[in-house]
Structure formats: structure tokens, C-alpha cells
Design a protein around this motif. Structure first.
Motif, PDB file in Angstrom:
ATOM      1  N   UNK A 165      32.966  19.831  44.729  1.00  0.00           N
ATOM      2  CA  UNK A 165      32.642  20.780  45.306  1.00  0.00           C
ATOM      3  C   UNK A 165      33.497  21.640  45.717  1.00  0.00           C
ATOM      4  N   UNK A 166      33.167  23.070  45.184  1.00  0.00           N
ATOM      5  CA  UNK A 166      34.437  24.117  44.936  1.00  0.00           C
ATOM      6  C   UNK A 166      33.801  25.083  46.097  1.00  0.00           C
ATOM      7  N   UNK A 167      34.446  25.066  47.262  1.00  0.00           N
ATOM      8  CA  UNK A 167      34.166  25.866  48.470  1.00  0.00           C
ATOM      9  C   UNK A 167      35.272  26.388  49.104  1.00  0.00           C
ATOM     10  N   UNK A 258      39.420  29.972  42.290  1.00  0.00           N
ATOM     11  CA  UNK A 258      39.626  29.455  40.709  1.00  0.00           C
ATOM     12  C   UNK A 258      40.136  28.081  40.851  1.00  0.00           C
ATOM     13  N   UNK A 259      40.108  27.194  39.987  1.00  0.00           N
ATOM     14  CA  UNK A 259      40.547  25.840  39.815  1.00  0.00           C
ATOM     15  C   UNK A 259      41.963  25.969  39.001  1.00  0.00           C
ATOM     16  N   UNK A 260      43.118  25.728  39.640  1.00  0.00           N
ATOM     17  CA  UNK A 260      44.351  25.754  39.032  1.00  0.00           C
ATOM     18  C   UNK A 260      44.368  24.674  37.994  1.00  0.00           C
ATOM     19  N   UNK A 261      43.688  23.609  38.086  1.00  0.00           N
ATOM     20  CA  UNK A 261      43.837  22.614  37.049  1.00  0.00           C
ATOM     21  C   UNK A 261      42.819  22.672  35.845  1.00  0.00           C
ATOM     22  N   UNK A 268      33.784  30.112  39.359  1.00  0.00           N
ATOM     23  CA  UNK A 268      33.187  29.886  40.548  1.00  0.00           C
ATOM     24  C   UNK A 268      32.949  31.008  41.352  1.00  0.00           C
ATOM     25  N   UNK A 269      31.914  30.755  42.014  1.00  0.00           N
ATOM     26  CA  UNK A 269      31.297  32.094  42.939  1.00  0.00           C
ATOM     27  C   UNK A 269      32.012  32.518  43.940  1.00  0.00           C
ATOM     28  N   UNK A 270      32.057  33.842  44.046  1.00  0.00           N
ATOM     29  CA  UNK A 270      32.864  34.645  45.222  1.00  0.00           C
ATOM     30  C   UNK A 270      32.164  34.355  46.350  1.00  0.00           C
ATOM     31  N   UNK A 271      32.850  34.698  47.599  1.00  0.00           N
ATOM     32  CA  UNK A 271      32.310  34.556  48.914  1.00  0.00           C
ATOM     33  C   UNK A 271      32.773  35.702  49.651  1.00  0.00           C
TER      34      UNK A 271
END
Length: 304
Positions: A165-167, A258-261, A268-271
Motif C-alpha cells: 500500500x503506497x499512501x 515516490x518509492x526510493x527502493x 504513484x498517484x498524487x494527493x
């Protein structure tokens, strides 16, 4: 009486005269050029790796080597649990055959370790570090002897396979403005960013203001959000300059995570979160008041 003192963990060279060392990912043939340990594994997997500890000082040094969990401090920095706190996450999954090593000046020891991922490990990122600590006895200005524990670590990030979950969430936002009665204002926007997902994330924040009908106001602010571990929060304050006092205004924060890995292939979606506040246009209010007063006087009947 000797007091034990643990200094805050640092990821740089230890700042003690005559004592300097480094900790870095290594391998059978020495350091591998990696900046930190990074793995992707399934529950039940076992990972074998090596950490290199180099004595860069002028004296022989004895190191205590161990692993622990990571967390974000109140200012968003990456930190590791102190030695008196027991890890319960990835730090507890790491095992070393030996924990004490004596290293001559200019030499390096390569220490093997294993990471055993539990069968019930939760999906997502688990962060920690492998540390080398040196205990030195020093005397304070008051003559008291203290044992000072200095630590240097190599970061370790392990992503357990499974649903991610990317949030990132802006869960608190306030806006205030200041400036002269006549002219542009400066709007201060404070906002708290929380990683509500299960992987570590960075982000770009765009902080801006708008008047009615999405009329842009002032000069927007941009910043880089440092890496936040799952469940961590940090509060930022940015300024939007050159804002006209145009009555009801809206201050907003747009986060682009962003996912640093780089293990998450999709973008990824902006919020965005916003708040409405008032910047009273006193010049306009004053002009309206003057006009109203003049009209009122004109309408008064003449006295005989």
C-alpha cells in the motif's frame, strides 16, 4: 561511580579524536559499493550477507556488532533504537555468529550475518541497521567517569513480498497570513505528512494558494519530503509570498510520492489537501465604507 551514556546513532564517521571507523555492506571480496543493505524476500526466506567494519583510527579498537530496528525521529530523520531497547521487527530477524571484534588500525573485518524472515512477516518494508559500537571511558568536567557508547551503522531495508500500500496523507493543515494592511501578504502553511501505507516513501510537495475561481495567488513553495517509514509522520511549514488579500483564499498541499527502493514499477498517484481562510482586503473594505458613507449623507433630507 561510572555512568553509562549512549550517544545518538550516526551514519557517518565517529567524531572522536583518535577514533574513527566506518560500517558498510561487504562481501567475500570486500566492500561491494552498496550504500546500504536492500532486500526483497518472501516469508520464510533466509538471506546471507556481510557487513564490513574498518578501523580508520590510529589505535586498536574493539567493536560490539549487533542489529536493531529503525524509526523516524520528530524531524523526519532516520534513526535506530538505542542499545537498551530490544528490537521486535527486522532487527530481531538478524543473527550474527560473533558479536565482538578487535580490529587493528587501518584494517577491516568482514562480519557475516543471516536474516531469517518469519513465516508470519507482514508484507511491505521493514527497516533497521547493522551497527558497530565502541565503548570509551571519559571524564566529565566535574570529574565523573562515564562510559560513552558511540555507534555507526549501515542501513538495512527489507521488503517482504505481498500486497503493498503506497499512501502518503496530509492529515493536518493550517494556514495563516501576515503582512501590511496595504500590499501583498505572506501565507504560512503548516501541514503534517503521514505514511499510512506499508512501504517507505519520499515525495515532492507543492504548496500553493488560490483565490475564487482558482485564481493563482503568490509564489508557490516546493520542497522534498524526506524518506518516511510506514506509520511515521513529520510536520512541515512553508511560506507562499506575494499573496493578494482577496477575501476567501484556499491554501493547498499536493504530494507526489515516490518509492526510493524503485521496487514499485507503477507511477504513484498524487494527493492534495486544502484549507480555506480569509485574507481581508482592507483597502477594498475601506473604499466601500467611504462610498457608503458618502451615499448615506447624500440621501439625508435637507433641514429647513
Amino acid at each position: 561511580m561510572i555512568t553509562n551514556l549512549v550517544l545518538a546513532t550516526t551514519l557517518a564517521l565517529a567524531p572522536s579524536p583518535g577514533f574513527s571507523w566506518s560500517v558498510q555492506p561487504s562481501g567475500p571480496d570486500g566492500p561491494t559499493g552498496r550504500d546500504y543493505f536492500s532486500y526483497s524476500a518472501a516469508p520464510g526466506d533466509t538471506i546471507r550477507d556481510t557487513v564490513g567494519i574498518t578501523n580508520r583510527g590510529a589505535e586498536k579498537m574493539t567493536f560490539k556488532v549487533y542489529a536493531t530496528d529503525a524509526f523516524n525521529t520528530s524531524d523526519g530523520s532516520f534513526a535506530l533504537l538505542t542499545a537498551d531497547r530490544k528490537p521486535d521487527d527486522v532487527g530481531s530477524w538478524i543473527a550474527l555468529a560473533e558479536r565482538t571484534f578487535t580490529v587493528k588500525p587501518g584494517k577491516r573485518v568482514d562480519v557475516p550475518f543471516t536474516v531469517k524472515v518469519p513465516e508470519n512477516a507482514t508484507p511491505g518494508d521493514h527497516s533497521g541497521g547493522v551497527l558497530a559500537a565502541v565503548t570509551q571511558q571519559e571524564t566529565t568536567g566535574g570529574g565523573q567517569k562515564v562510559n560513552v557508547d558511540r555507534r555507526i551503522a549501515a542501513r538495512l531495508h527489507l521488503r517482504v513480498n505481498g500486497p503493498t500500500t503506497t499512501a502518503l496523507k496530509v492529515d493536518r493543515i493550517t494556514a495563516s497570513h501576515e503582512g501590511p494592511l496595504v500590499g501583498d501578504r505572506t501565507v504560512k502553511v503548516s501541514y503534517r505528512v503521514t505514511n499510512t501505507g506499508n512501504i517507505r516513501l519520499t515525495a515532492k510537495a507543492h504548496v500553493y494558494a488560490e483565490a475564487l475561481f482558482t485564481w493563482p495567488q503568490g509564489t508557490a513553495a516546493d520542497r522534498e519530503i524526506p524518506e518516511l517509514l510506514p506509520g511515521s509522520s513529520y510536520t512541515f511549514t512553508d511560506e507562499i509570498t506575494g499573496v493578494l488579500p482577496a477575501g476567501p483564499l484556499q491554501a493547498a498541499v499536493r504530494l507526489t510520492p515516490a518509492d526510493p527502493s524503485e521496487l514499485t514499477p507503477a507511477r504513484l498517484s498524487a494527493t492534495t489537501r486544502s484549507i480555506t481562510f480569509w485574507a481581508v482586503p482592507w483597502v477594498v473594505v475601506g473604499a466601500v465604507a467611504v462610498v457608503a458613507l458618502l451615499l448615506l449623507r447624500r440621501r439625508r433630507p435637507a433641514r429647513c
